[in-house]
Scaffold this active site. Sequence first.
Site, mmCIF file in Angstrom:
data_model
loop_
_atom_site.group_PDB
_atom_site.id
_atom_site.type_symbol
_atom_site.label_atom_id
_atom_site.label_comp_id
_atom_site.label_asym_id
_atom_site.label_seq_id
_atom_site.Cartn_x
_atom_site.Cartn_y
_atom_site.Cartn_z
ATOM 1 N N LYS A 170 0.828 -1.207 0.000
ATOM 2 C CA LYS A 170 0.000 0.000 0.000
ATOM 3 C C LYS A 170 0.863 1.259 0.000
ATOM 4 C CE LYS A 170 -3.609 2.647 0.135
ATOM 5 N NZ LYS A 170 -4.648 2.600 1.165
ATOM 6 N N LYS A 238 -0.691 11.665 5.425
ATOM 7 C CA LYS A 238 -0.308 10.671 6.441
ATOM 8 C C LYS A 238 0.389 9.482 5.802
ATOM 9 C CE LYS A 238 -3.080 7.589 7.464
ATOM 10 N NZ LYS A 238 -3.344 6.173 7.070
#
Length: 290
Positions: A170, A238
């Site tokens: 990811k 983030k």
Amino acid sequence: MKVGYIGLGIMGRPMAANLLKAGYEVCVWARRPESLEPLKAAGATVAASPAELAGQVDVVFTNVSDTADVEAVLLGENGVIHGARPGLIVVDHSTIAAGASRRMAEKLAGQGIQMLDVPVSGGEQGAIDGTLTLMVGGEAEALEKVRPLLEVVGGTITHVGGPGAGQIAKTCNQMIVAQSLQAIGEAFTLAEAADVDPARVREALLGGFAYSRILEVHGQRMLDKNYRPGFKARLHRKDMGIALQTAAELGVATPGSAVATQFINALVGQDMGELDSSALVEMLRRLNKG
């Protein structure tokens, strides 16, 4: 299997809804009570805490914002670990650092709980349609047990490797997306400066080697200035922080990701963190007006 779902935001709510539609018994918990209402109306039961939820189900899905949130719902006071029976499987759809995911998996394993890190790609529409791309880290045995559930929410399921491997995949995904948004934004800004219609440029590029799903979907967002969030810029920031920190720990140079991160930082700094990260093009437009 009875299913528990924790985290009912942009992604979690439609994913939990799809599990309900598929006929599974679903128990839910969320920090914001208003997030529960659509699932209650659809037939879900509600638990008073993650621990209570874990005691009622065979599989717990978590889909929350960051590492601290995952730790809180899994290991904190009234967390999953305190209510789970041995044999429970945790499927974490959150995007967090691989090292943190591995540490949590180890703590859960000490209580007989298996954990899979299964971050997703595909945005809100993919969650609604049940066509998400799932990147799985963890034991193959646990994956096979929950595969029927994952097939409800995802169109592509890839077992990348052991614990944490899904999170690494990811991270790589987010690096590519950020730099692709940067490249498309720069291309459109160049076309506009040259008095060439960027919509026609996009149309031409979609038929060539520069085609990408990001150019197709987010390129249109940039043209329309439609930044309703499929994935919020503050969450992409983030994720890019995780990417840069992981690269630093491994001693890997990632200059393209560093530059793209600065534009996403600027978006958030300009109070646009709640917009889709494709709004990155607006930072380029502002920069080039000077």
